[in-house]
Enzyme design. Structure first.
Site, PDB file in Angstrom:
ATOM      1  N   GLU A 289      -0.859  -2.719  -8.607  1.00 16.22           N
ATOM      2  CA  GLU A 289      -2.316  -2.983  -8.074  1.00 16.22           C
ATOM      3  C   GLU A 289      -2.660  -1.720  -7.636  1.00 16.22           C
ATOM      4  O   GLU A 289      -2.192  -0.891  -7.306  1.00 16.22           O
ATOM      5  CB  GLU A 289      -1.921  -4.157  -6.755  1.00 16.22           C
ATOM      6  CG  GLU A 289      -1.201  -3.477  -5.648  1.00 16.22           C
ATOM      7  CD  GLU A 289      -1.995  -3.009  -4.591  1.00 16.22           C
ATOM      8  OE1 GLU A 289      -3.290  -3.002  -4.921  1.00 16.22           O
ATOM      9  OE2 GLU A 289      -1.398  -2.174  -3.586  1.00 16.22           O
TER      10      GLU A 289
ATOM     11  N   SER B 128       0.815  -1.275  -0.124  1.00 14.66           N
ATOM     12  CA  SER B 128       0.071  -0.003  -0.087  1.00 14.66           C
ATOM     13  C   SER B 128       1.035   1.282  -0.022  1.00 14.66           C
ATOM     14  O   SER B 128       2.019   1.355  -0.788  1.00 14.66           O
ATOM     15  CB  SER B 128      -1.031  -0.026   0.936  1.00 14.66           C
ATOM     16  OG  SER B 128      -2.039   0.832   0.986  1.00 14.66           O
TER      17      SER B 128
ATOM     18  N   HIS C 270      -4.607  -5.243  -2.513  1.00 16.59           N
ATOM     19  CA  HIS C 270      -5.537  -4.939  -1.408  1.00 16.59           C
ATOM     20  C   HIS C 270      -6.556  -5.878  -1.323  1.00 16.59           C
ATOM     21  O   HIS C 270      -7.753  -5.619  -0.311  1.00 16.59           O
ATOM     22  CB  HIS C 270      -6.056  -3.340  -1.303  1.00 16.59           C
ATOM     23  CG  HIS C 270      -5.075  -2.265  -1.156  1.00 16.59           C
ATOM     24  ND1 HIS C 270      -4.032  -2.129  -1.863  1.00 16.59           N
ATOM     25  CD2 HIS C 270      -5.140  -1.337  -0.150  1.00 16.59           C
ATOM     26  CE1 HIS C 270      -3.291  -1.147  -1.343  1.00 16.59           C
ATOM     27  NE2 HIS C 270      -3.963  -0.732  -0.308  1.00 16.59           N
TER      28      HIS C 270
END
Length: 336
Positions: free
Chosen positions: A241, A113, A307
């Site tokens: 991502e 992240s 995620h």
């Protein structure tokens, strides 16, 4: 030259700090449980001072940068692990002591992240291998068949073989269980290959979370084009991502990475499974195809690297082989 941190062993020290978001409330309870879990697994754990969860970050950027630099340069610390990601770790990348880091032996930095914002420049600028893997809050979750815990990848050069788990999962809610160690299954899924009938690609892994790494492109902290040129003989496998931005925004960001030369030496691109919203006129998959389809590279969709848990850890800088056929969906990483 790529440099890989020393293998992580039980008895080694793992340091916890928050380069981005801190912890509070039930999140602090979860982090305390995870620290105890690591200690029970045999690691020494030290927790830094930059952990405050009252603001958008765990403290002033200068303090967070100084603590992260000190931990990464401390020879007694073998791994640095954040509690989770956050929003604005980009505020500290130019405050890290890059000269001191260049002189230090590499230390494992693990996370995903917003941590992509820090992982990427450590690899592209210094040649340190870094781990796109579970943050501290996710580390106790048991890996399903086919996937490895990040601690196993950090424990030696490999080869580390991982396969499509076939699972789609989610976290336990903190207000229900702050001590969860098993993912909650919500469905089944599999890697999907676009642009080829089968795939056998090799290259150095590099990538991260689209929403954070795009802001580094075109700066000295996200020069993947130069990294690709340095490793042109090996080629790159770029992985990306989407966390939560809707499809049109992701499309613009991927075009920006394309224009910044991120894929000039790529042999394949891995796209993480996402729950991010579609646009009214564009799906997330269409966003990827609009930006990257013109490259003529194989694209592997729905890989467990983002995620949507469970998580398949990847080592930035590792030599990887990706195989996708009718019967095999596998990635092998060698830390060399």
């Amino acid at each position: 030259m790529l440099r890989f941190p020393a293998p992580l062993r039980p008895g080694d020290t793992i340091a916890v700090t928050s380069p981005s978001a801190g912890v509070s409330g039930l999140g602090a309870e979860r982090v305390a449980f995870c620290v105890d879990w690591l200690r029970q697994a045999g690691y020494e754990v030290v927790v830094g001072e930059c952990m405050d969860g009252s603001g958008i970050t765990a403290g002033p950027a200068e303090r967070r940068a100084a603590e992260l630099t000190a931990m990464l340069c401390d020879p007694k610390i073998r791994c640095v692990l954040p509690p989770w990601g956050g929003e604005t770790a980009i505020d500290l990348v130019d405050l890290l002591d890059w000269d001191a880091l260049a002189q230090a032996e590499p230390t494992w930095l693990v996370g995903y992240s917003d941590m992509s914002t820090v992982l990427l420049p450590l690899t592209t600028r210094l040649g340190w291998a870094t781990m796109h893997g579970d943050n501290l809050a996710d580390t106790p979750y048991a890996q399903p068949a086919g996937l490895l815990p990040w601690t196993e990848l950090a424990s030696g050069p490999g080869p580390h073989v991982q396969r499509d788990s076939g699972r789609i999962a989610t976290w336990a809610r903190l207000d229900e269980d702050t001590r969860a160690v098993r993912w909650r299954d919500v469905g089944e899924g599999t890697w999907r290959l676009h642009g080829a009938d089968s795939l056998h690609a090799r290259g150095r892994l590099i990538g991260g979370c689209v929403e954070t790494v795009t802001n580094l492109a075109g700066t000295p902290y996200g020069d993947v084009a130069a990294f690709g040129r340095r490793h042109a003989d090996d080629g790159l496998i770029v992985y990306l991502e989407a966390a939560e931005d809707e499809a049109a925004t992701i499309c613009r960001n991927l075009h920006a990475l394309r224009l910044a030369g991120w894929f000039e030496h790529a042999t394949a691109i891995l796209i993480g499974r996402t729950n991010a919203a579609d646009n009214a006129k564009m799906t997330q998959e269409q966003a990827v195809l609009d930006a990257l389809g013109r490259l003529g590279l194989p694209l592997v969709f729905d890989v467990e690297i983002g995620h949507v848990p469970p998580h398949l850890p990847l080592v930035n800088g590792a030599m990887a082989t990706v195989t996708v056929t009718a019967d095999v969906r596998q990635i092998t990483q060698e830390l060399r």
